[in-house]
Enzyme design. Structure first.
Site, PDB file in Angstrom:
ATOM      1  N   ARG A  46       0.849  -1.188   0.000  1.00  0.00           N
ATOM      2  CA  ARG A  46       0.000   0.000   0.000  1.00  0.00           C
ATOM      3  C   ARG A  46       0.884   1.239   0.000  1.00  0.00           C
ATOM      4  NH1 ARG A  46      -3.456  -2.858  -1.515  1.00  0.00           N
ATOM      5  NH2 ARG A  46      -5.588  -3.147  -0.705  1.00  0.00           N
TER       6      ARG A  46
ATOM      7  N   GLU B  31      -3.883   7.440  -5.533  1.00  0.00           N
ATOM      8  CA  GLU B  31      -4.224   6.522  -6.624  1.00  0.00           C
ATOM      9  C   GLU B  31      -5.653   6.776  -7.066  1.00  0.00           C
ATOM     10  OE1 GLU B  31      -3.519   2.470  -5.546  1.00  0.00           O
ATOM     11  OE2 GLU B  31      -1.390   2.778  -5.137  1.00  0.00           O
TER      12      GLU B  31
ATOM     13  N   HIS C 162      -0.348  -0.124  -9.721  1.00  0.00           N
ATOM     14  CA  HIS C 162      -1.056  -0.979  -8.745  1.00  0.00           C
ATOM     15  C   HIS C 162      -1.719  -2.173  -9.435  1.00  0.00           C
ATOM     16  CE1 HIS C 162      -2.930  -0.818  -4.486  1.00  0.00           C
ATOM     17  NE2 HIS C 162      -2.723  -2.069  -4.874  1.00  0.00           N
TER      18      HIS C 162
END
Length: 319
Positions: free
Chosen positions: A239, A268, A286
């Protein structure tokens, strides 16, 4: 009695969508846009269950406005930091996730980022792609060797253990920090460090695989970066908010951190554009679990949890 109605918030795999349509009344928009707070609240009055991703955020404020019809949130993710679990539990809404099926895919991407960052993959690709590769020198793009190096892993859950297994194939020396030591079979010779600072001091490479919790947000800050050996390569496929990005950028600029491989960011989508100025940073958007096999497995696990719930059984991955 009709089939339960579910909302699938994003573009899941074809196999997942086909199975879902077979067993449920499915609401799904091929536009594949993230569900907003307003979308989630409105949809809660139309469905019995949801399959969201980490792009949909169930904050305490959103949860307070959910319709009583919604009974289960079957996340298409392992991480659930997008869900306010205490608020959902207080409302009696069951929450599940998809553990155990994305470890290898995410570990593979972490390995790619570690290799790419260590061996100047971004700079090398740009050199060839741009047509600027006009000469060769033994001093050109000299990188950091993995074999024989010390790898520190923070978090030895499924992904951390899978990453350690793959790194052993590169003859790396494995060290790790975890809430508790693994059993000897799981450790497979890895060295446990109860103190995080002790781990940092021996990490020529450092890879983050812990969840984002109030205790781990900002875990890798300026003080901890300073404890790493000079030239350390940092990898984050967990994360973004585990890392103080300003501190990492400063460490990259000074050369104390030699390179980084990042699949997640504080912001994000979008990431942090300041990292783009550093060709010793390899970035991905990601997509750690983005393989065909893993996307199918995640979707099927989410559906398995729904199937158990609507049969009146406890879902296997209930949190």
């Amino acid at each position: 009695m009709g089939k339960p109605v579910i909302w699938i918030t994003r573009q899941l795999s074809d196999a997942t969508l086909n199975r879902a349509r077979r067993d449920y009344e499915v609401i799904w928009d091929p536009a594949d846009a993230p569900g907003s707070a307003e979308d989630i609240i409105a949809m809660s009055a139309r469905v019995d269950g949801m399959i969201p991703c980490h792009s949909e955020h169930f904050s305490a404020n959103v949860v307070a406005q959910l319709d009583p019809r919604l009974k289960i949130i079957a996340n298409h993710s392992v991480g659930v930091d997008h869900c306010d679990l205490p608020s959902l539990k207080a409302r009696g809404i069951v929450v599940t996730n998809t553990p155990g099926v994305l470890s290898d895919a995410t570990a593979e991407l972490a390995l790619m980022l570690m290799l790419g960052a260590a061996r100047h993959a971004v700079a090398g690709d740009q050199l060839v792609r741009s047509g600027q590769w006009q000469s060769w020198s033994p001093a050109m793009l000299v990188g950091k060797q993995l074999s024989g190096a010390r790898l520190g892993i923070i978090g030895m859950g499924g992904v951390g253990r899978a990453f350690a297994r793959k790194a052993r194939g590169l003859d790396m020396e494995i060290h790790y920090h975890n809430r508790r030591p693994l059993n000897p079979e799981e450790e497979a010779g890895a060295a446990y460090h109860a103190d995080l600072d002790d781990l940092l001091a021996v990490s020529d490479f450092l890879s983050l695989h812990c969840p984002a919790t109030p205790e781990t947000v900002g875990l890798l800050n300026a003080a901890r970066l300073a404890r790493l050996p000079k030239g350390c390569v940092i990898v984050n496929t967990a994360r973004g908010n585990l890392v103080d990005e300003a501190a990492l950028l400063e460490a990259l600029t000074s050369g104390h951190v030699g390179a980084a491989g990042l699949d997640c960011f504080v912001t994000e989508p979008g990431g942090n554009p300041a990292f783009a100025a550093h060709d010793n940073v390899m970035m991905m958007p990601h997509v750690g679990s983005a393989t065909v096999a893993t996307r199918d497995a995640m979707g099927f696990k989410a559906l398995d949890n729904l199937d158990h719930f609507f049969r009146g059984e406890t879902p296997p991955d209930q949190l």
